[in-house]
Write a protein that holds these residues in place. Structure first.
Motif, PDB file in Angstrom:
ATOM      1  N   ALA A 151       1.574  54.905 -27.886  1.00  0.00           N
ATOM      2  CA  ALA A 151       1.574  55.070 -29.346  1.00  0.00           C
ATOM      3  C   ALA A 151       1.931  53.784 -30.081  1.00  0.00           C
ATOM      4  CB  ALA A 151       2.514  56.202 -29.770  1.00  0.00           C
ATOM      5  N   LYS A 152       1.844  52.655 -29.391  1.00  0.00           N
ATOM      6  CA  LYS A 152       2.091  51.367 -30.039  1.00  0.00           C
ATOM      7  C   LYS A 152       1.014  50.399 -29.554  1.00  0.00           C
ATOM      8  CE  LYS A 152       6.318  51.235 -28.317  1.00  0.00           C
ATOM      9  NZ  LYS A 152       7.699  50.797 -28.001  1.00  0.00           N
ATOM     10  N   VAL A 153       0.638  49.498 -30.461  1.00  0.00           N
ATOM     11  CA  VAL A 153      -0.338  48.480 -30.068  1.00  0.00           C
ATOM     12  C   VAL A 153       0.392  47.158 -29.887  1.00  0.00           C
ATOM     13  CG1 VAL A 153      -2.382  47.182 -30.798  1.00  0.00           C
ATOM     14  CG2 VAL A 153      -2.233  49.630 -31.277  1.00  0.00           C
ATOM     15  N   SER A 154       0.284  46.617 -28.698  1.00  0.00           N
ATOM     16  CA  SER A 154       0.947  45.336 -28.435  1.00  0.00           C
ATOM     17  C   SER A 154      -0.013  44.198 -28.738  1.00  0.00           C
ATOM     18  CB  SER A 154       1.380  45.267 -26.974  1.00  0.00           C
ATOM     19  OG  SER A 154       0.209  45.248 -26.151  1.00  0.00           O
ATOM     20  N   LEU A 155       0.518  43.003 -28.743  1.00  0.00           N
ATOM     21  CA  LEU A 155      -0.311  41.820 -28.961  1.00  0.00           C
ATOM     22  C   LEU A 155      -1.347  41.721 -27.845  1.00  0.00           C
ATOM     23  CD1 LEU A 155      -1.032  39.171 -30.365  1.00  0.00           C
ATOM     24  CD2 LEU A 155       0.910  38.088 -29.205  1.00  0.00           C
ATOM     25  N   LEU A 156      -0.927  42.049 -26.631  1.00  0.00           N
ATOM     26  CA  LEU A 156      -1.870  42.007 -25.505  1.00  0.00           C
ATOM     27  C   LEU A 156      -3.014  42.983 -25.726  1.00  0.00           C
ATOM     28  CD1 LEU A 156      -2.596  40.987 -22.656  1.00  0.00           C
ATOM     29  CD2 LEU A 156      -1.247  42.875 -21.738  1.00  0.00           C
ATOM     30  N   GLU A 157      -2.676  44.196 -26.122  1.00  0.00           N
ATOM     31  CA  GLU A 157      -3.704  45.212 -26.340  1.00  0.00           C
ATOM     32  C   GLU A 157      -4.639  44.802 -27.482  1.00  0.00           C
ATOM     33  OE1 GLU A 157      -1.030  48.470 -26.850  1.00  0.00           O
ATOM     34  OE2 GLU A 157      -1.491  49.308 -24.874  1.00  0.00           O
ATOM     35  N   ALA A 158      -4.070  44.268 -28.546  1.00  0.00           N
ATOM     36  CA  ALA A 158      -4.893  43.838 -29.678  1.00  0.00           C
ATOM     37  C   ALA A 158      -5.818  42.707 -29.251  1.00  0.00           C
ATOM     38  CB  ALA A 158      -4.001  43.389 -30.832  1.00  0.00           C
ATOM     39  N   PHE A 159      -5.290  41.811 -28.421  1.00  0.00           N
ATOM     40  CA  PHE A 159      -6.121  40.700 -27.943  1.00  0.00           C
ATOM     41  C   PHE A 159      -7.283  41.229 -27.090  1.00  0.00           C
ATOM     42  CE2 PHE A 159      -7.516  36.810 -26.154  1.00  0.00           C
ATOM     43  CZ  PHE A 159      -7.678  37.035 -24.796  1.00  0.00           C
ATOM     44  N   LEU A 160      -6.963  42.088 -26.137  1.00  0.00           N
ATOM     45  CA  LEU A 160      -8.000  42.597 -25.240  1.00  0.00           C
ATOM     46  C   LEU A 160      -9.057  43.379 -26.012  1.00  0.00           C
ATOM     47  CD1 LEU A 160      -5.772  43.688 -22.230  1.00  0.00           C
ATOM     48  CD2 LEU A 160      -7.349  41.771 -22.295  1.00  0.00           C
ATOM     49  N   PHE A 161      -8.612  44.161 -26.963  1.00  0.00           N
ATOM     50  CA  PHE A 161      -9.535  44.933 -27.803  1.00  0.00           C
ATOM     51  C   PHE A 161     -10.484  43.980 -28.537  1.00  0.00           C
ATOM     52  CE2 PHE A 161     -10.645  48.616 -30.369  1.00  0.00           C
ATOM     53  CZ  PHE A 161     -11.009  48.077 -31.589  1.00  0.00           C
ATOM     54  N   SER A 162      -9.900  42.985 -29.193  1.00  0.00           N
ATOM     55  CA  SER A 162     -10.707  42.046 -29.980  1.00  0.00           C
ATOM     56  C   SER A 162     -11.646  41.255 -29.084  1.00  0.00           C
ATOM     57  CB  SER A 162      -9.804  41.067 -30.727  1.00  0.00           C
ATOM     58  OG  SER A 162      -8.747  41.745 -31.325  1.00  0.00           O
ATOM     59  N   HIS A 163     -11.122  40.823 -27.953  1.00  0.00           N
ATOM     60  CA  HIS A 163     -11.907  40.042 -26.992  1.00  0.00           C
ATOM     61  C   HIS A 163     -13.167  40.801 -26.599  1.00  0.00           C
ATOM     62  CE1 HIS A 163     -12.117  36.934 -23.787  1.00  0.00           C
ATOM     63  NE2 HIS A 163     -12.690  37.880 -23.088  1.00  0.00           N
ATOM     64  N   GLN A 164     -12.982  42.074 -26.292  1.00  0.00           N
ATOM     65  CA  GLN A 164     -14.112  42.893 -25.850  1.00  0.00           C
ATOM     66  C   GLN A 164     -15.062  43.202 -26.999  1.00  0.00           C
ATOM     67  OE1 GLN A 164     -13.037  45.757 -23.026  1.00  0.00           O
ATOM     68  NE2 GLN A 164     -14.998  46.810 -23.041  1.00  0.00           N
ATOM     69  N   LYS A 165     -14.488  43.489 -28.144  1.00  0.00           N
ATOM     70  CA  LYS A 165     -15.331  43.849 -29.293  1.00  0.00           C
ATOM     71  C   LYS A 165     -16.170  42.666 -29.759  1.00  0.00           C
ATOM     72  CE  LYS A 165     -14.178  48.175 -30.101  1.00  0.00           C
ATOM     73  NZ  LYS A 165     -15.106  49.264 -30.004  1.00  0.00           N
ATOM     74  N   VAL A 166     -15.614  41.483 -29.700  1.00  0.00           N
ATOM     75  CA  VAL A 166     -16.385  40.287 -30.086  1.00  0.00           C
ATOM     76  C   VAL A 166     -17.582  40.140 -29.150  1.00  0.00           C
ATOM     77  CG1 VAL A 166     -16.334  37.756 -30.049  1.00  0.00           C
ATOM     78  CG2 VAL A 166     -14.525  39.011 -31.218  1.00  0.00           C
ATOM     79  N   ALA A 167     -17.320  40.260 -27.844  1.00  0.00           N
ATOM     80  CA  ALA A 167     -18.418  40.126 -26.870  1.00  0.00           C
ATOM     81  C   ALA A 167     -19.484  41.181 -27.123  1.00  0.00           C
ATOM     82  CB  ALA A 167     -17.863  40.250 -25.457  1.00  0.00           C
ATOM     83  N   ALA A 168     -19.047  42.415 -27.390  1.00  0.00           N
ATOM     84  CA  ALA A 168     -20.005  43.507 -27.614  1.00  0.00           C
ATOM     85  C   ALA A 168     -20.821  43.248 -28.872  1.00  0.00           C
ATOM     86  CB  ALA A 168     -19.256  44.830 -27.737  1.00  0.00           C
ATOM     87  N   TRP A 169     -20.191  42.673 -29.878  1.00  0.00           N
ATOM     88  CA  TRP A 169     -20.895  42.378 -31.137  1.00  0.00           C
ATOM     89  C   TRP A 169     -22.039  41.410 -30.891  1.00  0.00           C
ATOM     90  CZ3 TRP A 169     -22.248  38.291 -34.259  1.00  0.00           C
ATOM     91  CH2 TRP A 169     -22.572  38.573 -35.597  1.00  0.00           C
TER      92      TRP A 169
END
Lengths: 830, 323
Positions: free
Chosen positions: B193-211
Motif C-alpha cells: 500500500a505504499k509506492v517506493s522510489l524503486l517501484e516508481a522507477f521500475l514503473f516509469s522505466h517500463q512505461k517509457v519503453a512501452a510508450w
C-alpha cells in the motif's frame, strides 16, 4: 584483386606477343552488315563474316562473344572476351564505345567490379557512347540493381545527342527497353511508356518485342503475346529470347506437345540455355506454380551451373514450398557464388531470424510466431486460423490437402523479405506455395491493422488457390478474399469510401478484362486499393447475380486451365465484357447518386472542407471568424443539403463553436449519406466527442457501437464500450467487445487483464485462465497482481496445483500481499 | 553561521517566492523541485505542470517541507542560496531533489538549463556532500542526465536519471510516468500500500519503453537508478534475476506514499507484527539465496515462510477486529 592483376598481366603479355603493333579496325560497313545479319537471324553468316576480319577489333570480338554465347559455346565466348579485355589492358582502346566493349568483356568473364570500373572510365571519354550505357545498365539489371540501372539507362537516353560514333552496338531505343525493364524491376509506373518510346524510335526492336511478349504472358493476354511473338519471329525466326518466350507461351497455354518441340529446337541451338528454364521458372513462380518453378530452376542449373540467379530463385521457391532446410542450403551456395543478389542476402538474414521464432502445430497449420509475442498471440491465431479454414472449406466444398506454414512477423520488413525478397512491400499478408505470411499486430501502428481480417483474407487465398490448382487469376482470388473478409466479421474488411467514388467519377476504374494489371502493375498505392475494392465488389455482384456456386464453379474451371473468357462463358453464360457491363450498371446505380453528394460544392474545394483531413477541428482565431465561416457554410448547405462534406464540415465547426446540439443533425446526415466512411475525423468521431462532452451516455454507447461496427480497427472504441457496459453491469456484452479487440490489438496487457476479470465475473474460468496467462506473458509492471489473478482463475477452474504455483510467485514478489495470502491459506487448508 | 544583511534579504525574498516556505526541523523530509527553461511552449507547460504536481504530492501526501523554484525566473544564485540555507540548518531526515527540464553535457559538466548561468553537477555534488548522513534522493528528469548516477552516487544516496548517458538529448517523458506511479496501484508491486522510489522507477522505466514500442519509435531515453553508490539499475531484468536484492536497496524504503500503517491496538498484535517483520526479512534472505539452491527446495522453504506470514497476518487482522 591480385588475381585480377595477374589475369590482366597475362592477357596483355599474351596479346602483345601476338600482335606487336596497333590493331586494324574492322570497317564500319562490315560491322553494320554483321549486325543486320544478326538482327535477321543469319547468325552463321554473321559469324563467318566476322571471322574473316581482323580479330583485334573490339567490336568484332564483342559480336563474336555474343554469337558464341548464344549457342552456349562458353569456352569460345570466354576466349574472345579475354582477347577483348587484353586490348583494353594494352591501351589499344580509345573511344567510349570501344572501352565500353572491354567492360562488356569483363562482365562476360564475371569480373563484375572491373566491368563497372571500366564502364565508368568509358563514360568519362567524350563523346560518350549511348551503347555503353545500355550494356552498363544491363549489367546492373543482371546484378539485381534496377534502381541504379534506371539511372544509367536515363543517362544513356540523355547521351543520345552527344554521341558521334559512326558505329554503335546499341541505339537509344535499346536504352528505352532497358529503362522499361528497370522500372518493372522496381514496380514503378512508366513501363509501357518507355517501351512505346523504344518502338517509336525503332519499330523493329527485337528486345522490345520480347519484353512486350513477356508482359503479355504475365498478364495472360495470350492474343497479344502471340502477336508480338509472330511479329518478332517474322523479322528473326531464330531470335532466342522470343523463342524462349514462345516456349513459355505454349507451356502456360497447356500446349505441351508444341512446348516440348519448341524446347528441343531451342536446345539444339543452345544446349546450355539456362535462360529458357529460368524464364519458365519465373513465370511459373509468378503463377504460384511453385513446384514447377523449382523444377524449372533445377533444369536451368543443370544446363548452366553458373546461372546463379536461377539458383537463388530455386532456394526461395523451396522455402515457399516449406522446404526450409534444402532452400537454406541452396541459398547459402547462391550467396557464396553471387553476393550481389539482395534477395538471397535478405532471405538468408530472415532465415537466421527464425531462430527467434516459436513453432507449433495445429491440425492444418505449422505456425511460427516470434518468441516475444508467441504466448500472447498463440491462442487467438490458432483458433482463428483453424476456424477460418474450416468455414471456407465448408463454404467452397473443398478440403485443402496437407499442412500450411503460417508465419507472423513483428517486423514488417521481414514479412516483405519473406514475400518479395525485398523490404518496402505495402501489403499486410501474402499467400504463396504452402506459406501464409503476414504482419503481426506489433508490425503496425495501433489502430491501423485488423490482423484477424487479414488472416481470413489470406486463408481464403489458400482455398481458392487450392481449388483452382493455383490457376485462378489474381483479380479473382483477391476479389473472393475481399468478399470473404467482409463476411467474416462485422466491419471486417474494406468498405465503400470517398476514394472509390472519386475513382468512379473520374472514370479510372479498370475494365474487368484488364483488372489483373491493376494488381500486377498498379499506377499507385491508391490505384491498388481501388483494384482490391473493385474486385471484391465484382465477386459480390457475381454471387448476387449468379449464385454463390458460380464462384466455386469458376474456380474449378480455372483449375482446368481455361482462360477467363472461357470460364465466363462456361459458368456464367456470358462474355467478360457482358458481365463487366452488368457490373458497371450496378455500380452506376449505387454510385451515381453519391457522386454529387461527395463533390465539392460551388465555391469550395475539398481541401477547404477537409482541413488536414476529414472533419479535423480547427481552432479559429476568434468567434467572429468562425461565425463568418459558419454563415458561408450554412448558405452553401442550403443550396446543397445532401452534400456529405458540407454536412460534416458544418457539424464539426458547430461543435468547435460549442454549439453541440446544433451540430448533431448535420453529422447524422453525413452518416446517412456515407455510413462506411469511418476514419478519424468522420461523423462518428465528432459525434462521439459531442456525446462525451455533453454526458449523453446512452447516445455515446450507441455511436461508439456504430463506429466500431464500421471500423473495428480502432481498439480504443471497443475499450470504451466495454468499460461503459461493464459499469452498467453488462459483463457479457462488455466481454464480447474486448474479445473483438484481440483481432486488432492483442498485445496490450490491460486488455487481457480486463477481459480476464470479466470472464471471472461470468464464471468462465477457462477463458479467464487463458487471458491471465497471456496477461502475464506480456510482462506487466505489477507482476504480483498478475500472478495472483492467474492463481485465482486457476483455483476457480479447479487447478489447485497451478493456483498454488502462481500464488507463490505472487507472494514471492509481494510477501505481504493480502489477497494472495488469503488465497494461499485457502489452498493449504483445503 | 553569520548571515549578512544581503543574504538575509535574499532569504526572505526566497521565502516569499517559493511555494512552501517552512522552517526546517531535524528529522523532516525536505523536497526541492527545480523546473527549468522549456524553450518551446509545449515543454514549458510540461515542466511546470510536472513541477506543480510533484509539489502538491509532497505537500499533501507526504507533508514534506517543499521548495519549488521556477528556473524561468530564479537564477543559480537563488538555488545555491537555498542549498546553503538547507545545509546550514539541522539536517533533514530525507532530502529529495527533483530537476525537471532540459539539461546538457559539454564533456566536462552536466548543466541544468535555467535562466542565466546553468546549475552544474558540481554544484549539486557540493550541496549533497554538505548534507552528511541525510538520505538523499535525486530525480534528474532531464536530458543528458546519465552521468549524474556515477558522479553523485554514494552511500545514503539514490540517484535516478531519466537518461542513461549524456548523449540522450531528447526531452524525456520519464517524469510523466513517474508522477503516474505515485498514485498507481499497479506501481505498488510489493502490495504494501505504499509506492517506493524503486517501484516508481521500475514503473516509469517500463512505461517509457512501452510508450516507444507502441509508437513504433526508437527509444531515445533509458532511465537508470543508482542506489547507495553500489547498484546501477539500468535494466529491470537485473531485478528479475536477483529477486532477493530488492529489500536491501535504499530505494525500496524511500517511500513516495504516506505510510498508512496504523498503530496496533493490542499488544499481541504488535508482537505479532514484529514477528511478521522478522519473517519478511527471512523471506528476503531466502530470495537472496535462490540461485544457490535447487528450485524445489527453494519453493518449499518459501511456501513455508509465506504460509507462516499469512497465518500471522490473519491473526493480526482478527485481533484488530478487521476480520
Amino acid at each position: 584483386m591480385k588475381q585480377l592483376v595477374l589475369i590482366f598481366f597475362t592477357f596483355s603479355t599474351a596479346f602483345a606477343s601476338q600482335v606487336g603493333s596497333l590493331p586494324e579496325r574492322a570497317p564500319i560497313k562490315l560491322l553494320t552488315e554483321v549486325q543486320e545479319f544478326m538482327q535477321e537471324g543469319r547468325y552463321d553468316r554473321a559469324e563467318k563474316r566476322l571471322k574473316s576480319s581482323s580479330f583485334s577489333d573490339p567490336h568484332v570480338l564483342r559480336l563474336l562473344v555474343e554469337l558464341t554465347q548464344r549457342e552456349g559455346r562458353r569456352d569460345e565466348a570466354q576466349s574472345y572476351s579475354r582477347r577483348l579485355l587484353g586490348l583494353y589492358q594494352s591501351g589499344q582502346l580509345n573511344t567510349s564505345e570501344e572501352i565500353g566493349q572491354a567492360a562488356y568483356a569483363a562482365w562476360q568473364l564475371r569480373l563484375w567490379q572491373d566491368a563497372n570500373r571500366i564502364f565508368i572510365e568509358a563514360a568519362e571519354v567524350q563523346p560518350v557512347s549511348v551503347s555503353l550505357f545500355v550494356d552498363w545498365g544491363n549489367l546492373y539489371l543482371k546484378k539485381y540493381n534496377a534502381a541504379e540501372a534506371e539511372l544509367i539507362f536515363r543517362d544513356g537516353i540523355q547521351a543520345m545527342d552527344q554521341s558521334s560514333s559512326e558505329y554503335f552496338r546499341w541505339g537509344v531505343d535499346a536504352a528505352y527497353v532497358g529503362l522499361s525493364q528497370a522500372l518493372k524491376g522496381q514496380f514503378r509506373p512508366g513501363v509501357t511508356e518507355a517501351l512505346a518510346q523504344a518502338l517509336e524510335l525503332n519499330p523493329q526492336n527485337l528486345q522490345a518485342f520480347a519484353f512486350k511478349t513477356l508482359l503479355a504472358i504475365e498478364d495472360k493476354n495470350w492474343k497479344e503475346a502471340q502477336d508480338w511473338i509472330e511479329k518478332g519471329l517474322k523479322k528473326n525466326k531464330l531470335f532466342l529470347p522470343l523463342l524462349e518466350l514462345e516456349c513459355a507461351y505454349e507451356y502456360f497455354r497447356g500446349e505441351i506437345q508444341e512446348f516440348e518441340k519448341r524446347q528441343q529446337r531451342i536446345l539444339k541451338i543452345n544446349p546450355n540455355d539456362g535462360d529458357l528454364f529460368e524464364t519458365l521458372g519465373d513465370l511459373a513462380n509468378r503463377n504460384r506454380l511453385l513446384t514447377e518453378a523449382a523444377e524449372f530452376y533445377r533444369e536451368a542449373l543443370q544446363r548452366n551451373p553458373q546461372q546463379e540467379s536461377a539458383r537463388a530463385s530455386l532456394g526461395i521457391a523451396l522455402l515457399r514450398l516449406g522446404e526450409e532446410e534444402e532452400g537454406k542450403r541452396i541459398l547459402e551456395v547462391a550467396y557464396a557464388n553471387d553476393p550481389f543478389n539482395i534477395w538471397t542476402v535478405n532471405t538468408l538474414r530472415l532465415l537466421d531470424s527464425f531462430d527467434r521464432f516459436v513453432r507449433f502445430e495445429t491440425p492444418h497449420f505449422r505456425i511460427k510466431l516470434h518468441e516475444k509475442e508467441a504466448v500472447a498471440l498463440k491462442p487467438y491465431v490458432e483458433e482463428l486460423a483453424e476456424r477460418s479454414l474450416r468455414t471456407l472449406e465448408l463454404k467452397y466444398n473443398h478440403q485443402v490437402s496437407g499442412k500450411y506454414v503460417f508465419e507472423m512477423f513483428p517486423d514488417h520488413e521481414d514479412f516483405a523479405v519473406r514475400t518479395m525478397g525485398l523490404p518496402g512491400l505495402g501489403a499486410l499478408g501474402a499467400t504463396f506455395g504452402r506459406i501464409v505470411a503476414m504482419d503481426s499486430p506489433s508490425a503496425r501502428p495501433r489502430g491501423e491493422f485488423h490482423w484477424g481480417s487479414t488472416l481470413w483474407h489470406e486463408l481464403a487465398h489458400v482455398v481458392t488457390l487450392s481449388l483452382s490448382n493455383e490457376k485462378v487469376p489474381r483479380w479473382f482470388t483477391e476479389g473472393i478474399s475481399m468478399m470473404e473478409e467482409r463476411q467474416a466479421g462485422e466491419g471486417w474488411g474494406d468498405y465503400l469510401n470517398v476514394g472509390f467514388v472519386q475513382a468512379y467519377k473520374e472514370d479510372v476504374l479498370l475494365p474487368l478484362k484488364d483488372l489483373n494489371s491493376g494488381f500486377e502493375r498498379p499506377e499507385s498505392g491508391q490505384a491498388l486499393s481501388i483494384a482490391y475494392f473493385q474486385a471484391g465488389w465484382i465477386c459480390e455482384f457475381l454471387v448476387s447475380g449468379y449464385g454463390f456456386e458460380s464462384l466455386s464453379a469458376m474456380l474449378k474451371a480455372f483449375g482446368q486451365g481455361l482462360s477467363t473468357e472461357e470460364v465466363f462463358q462456361q459458368v456464367l453464360g456470358a462474355s467478360v465484357e457482358e458481365i463487366d457491363g452488368q457490373f458497371r450498371q450496378e455500380m452506376e446505380e449505387t454510385l451515381k447518386p453519391l457522386v454529387s453528394k461527395l463533390a465539392a460544392p460551388e465555391n469550395f474545394t475539398l481541401v477547404h472542407l477537409l482541413p488536414g483531413g476529414v472533419g479535423q477541428e480547427e481552432e479559429g482565431e476568434g468567434e467572429a471568424e468562425s461565425e463568418t465561416d459558419l454563415e458561408t457554410l450554412l448558405q452553401a448547405w442550403q443550396a446543397a443539403p445532401e452534400n456529405y462534406f458540407l454536412n460534416l464540415r458544418l457539424g464539426t465547426q458547430l461543435k468547435s463553436a460549442g454549439r453541440q446540439e446544433e451540430a448533431i443533425p448535420y453529422l447524422e446526415k453525413a452518416l446517412e449519406i456515407l455510413p462506411t466512411q469511418a476514419a478519424r475525423g468522420s461523423p462518428y468521431d465528432i459525434l462521439t466527442r459531442i456525446y462525451e462532452e455533453t454526458g449523453q451516455v446512452d447516445k455515446l454507447v450507441e455511436v461508439l457501437q456504430s463506429w466500431w461496427r464500421a471500423a473495428p480497427q480502432f481498439a480504443e472504441n471497443a475499450h470504451r464500450i466495454a468499460s461503459l457496459l461493464s459499469d452498467r453491469d453488462q459483463p457479457q456484452e462488455a466481454a464480447k467487445y474486448l474479445e473483438e479487440v484481440m483481432y486488432v490489438d492483442p498485445l496490450q496487457p490491460e486488455t487481457h487483464q480486463q477481459l480476464g476479470d470479466l470472464y471471472l465475473r461470468l464464471n468462465e474460468t477457462e477463458k479467464a485462465v487463458r487471458e491471465y496467462t497471456v496477461f502475464l506473458s506480456l510482462s506487466p509492471v505489477d507482476g504480483a497482481a498478475a500472478h495472483y489473478r492467474l492463481a485465482q482463475a486457476l483455483f476457480e477452474s479447479g487447478d489447485r496445483q497451478g493456483a498454488r504455483n502462481h500464488v507463490l510467485l505472487s507472494l514471492e514478489i509481494a510477501p505481504a500481499y493480502p489477497e494472495a495470502q488469503t488465497l494461499l491459506l485457502k489452498l493449504v487448508r483445503q | 553561521m553569520r548571515i549578512g544583511s544581503f543574504s538575509l534579504f535574499s532569504f526572505f525574498f526566497l521565502l516569499t517566492s517559493v511555494a512552501a516556505p517552512q522552517g526546517l526541523a531535524q528529522g523532516e523530509t525536505v523536497c526541492i523541485i527545480i523546473t527549468g527553461l522549456g524553450g518551446m511552449p509545449e515543454y514549458e507547460e510540461n515542466f511546470l505542470s510536472w513541477g506543480l504536481a510533484t509539489e502538491a504530492h509532497f505537500q499533501d501526501e507526504l507533508e514534506s517541507v517543499v521548495y519549488r523554484l521556477d528556473g524561468r525566473e530564479k537564477k543559480k544564485t537563488d538555488i545555491l542560496q537555498l542549498f546553503e540555507q538547507i545545509s546550514s540548518s539541522p539536517p533533514p531526515q530525507e532530502l529529495w531533489l527533483f530537476l525537471i527540464g532540459h539539461a546538457t553535457h559539454d564533456n566536462r559538466n552536466y548543466k541544468f538549463n535555467i535562466s542565466g548561468p546553468d546549475l552544474t553537477d558540481q554544484e549539486i555534488q557540493k550541496f549533497f556532500d554538505g548534507l552528511g548522513e541525510t538520505r538523499t534522493y535525486l530525480v534528474a528528469a532531464t536530458s543528458s542526465s546519465g552521468t549524474l548516477a556515477s558522479q553523485l552516487g554514494q552511500k545514503n544516496r539514490v540517484i535516478v536519471t531519466a537518461t542513461k548517458s549524456a548523449t540522450e538529448r531528447q526531452p524525456p517523458l520519464f517524469m510523466s510516468f513517474f508522477l503516474e506511479a505515485l498514485t498507481s496501484e499497479e506501481a505498488d508491486t510489493d502490495k504494501n500500500a505504499k509506492v517506493s522510489l524503486l517501484e516508481a522507477f521500475l514503473f516509469s522505466h517500463q512505461k517509457v519503453a512501452a510508450w516507444f514500442e507502441e509508437k513504433g519509435r526508437i527509444q531515445t531515453e533509458h532511465s537508470t537508478l543508482q542506489d547507495n553508490g553500489q547498484v546501477l539499475l539500468e535494466k529491470k531484468t537485473i531485478l528479475e534475476t536477483h529477486p532477493g536484492n530488492q529489500g536491501t536497496l535504499l530505494a525500496s524504503t524511500a517511500y513516495l506514499s504516506r505510510a498508512t500503517d496504523q498503530p496496533y491496538r493490542t499488544r499481541e498484535a504488535r508482537e505479532l507484527a514484529s514477528r511478521g517483520v522478522e519473517l519478511e526479512r527471512e523471506i528476503e534472505d531466502l530470495k537472496f539465496r535462490k540461485n544457490q539452491m535447487p528450485e524445489n527446495e527453494y519453493y518449499r522453504a518459501l511456501e513455508e515462510l509465506l504460509v507462516k506470514l499469512a497465518i500471522l497476518n490473519e491473526s493480526i487482522a482478527e485481533m484488530e477486529g478487521e476480520l
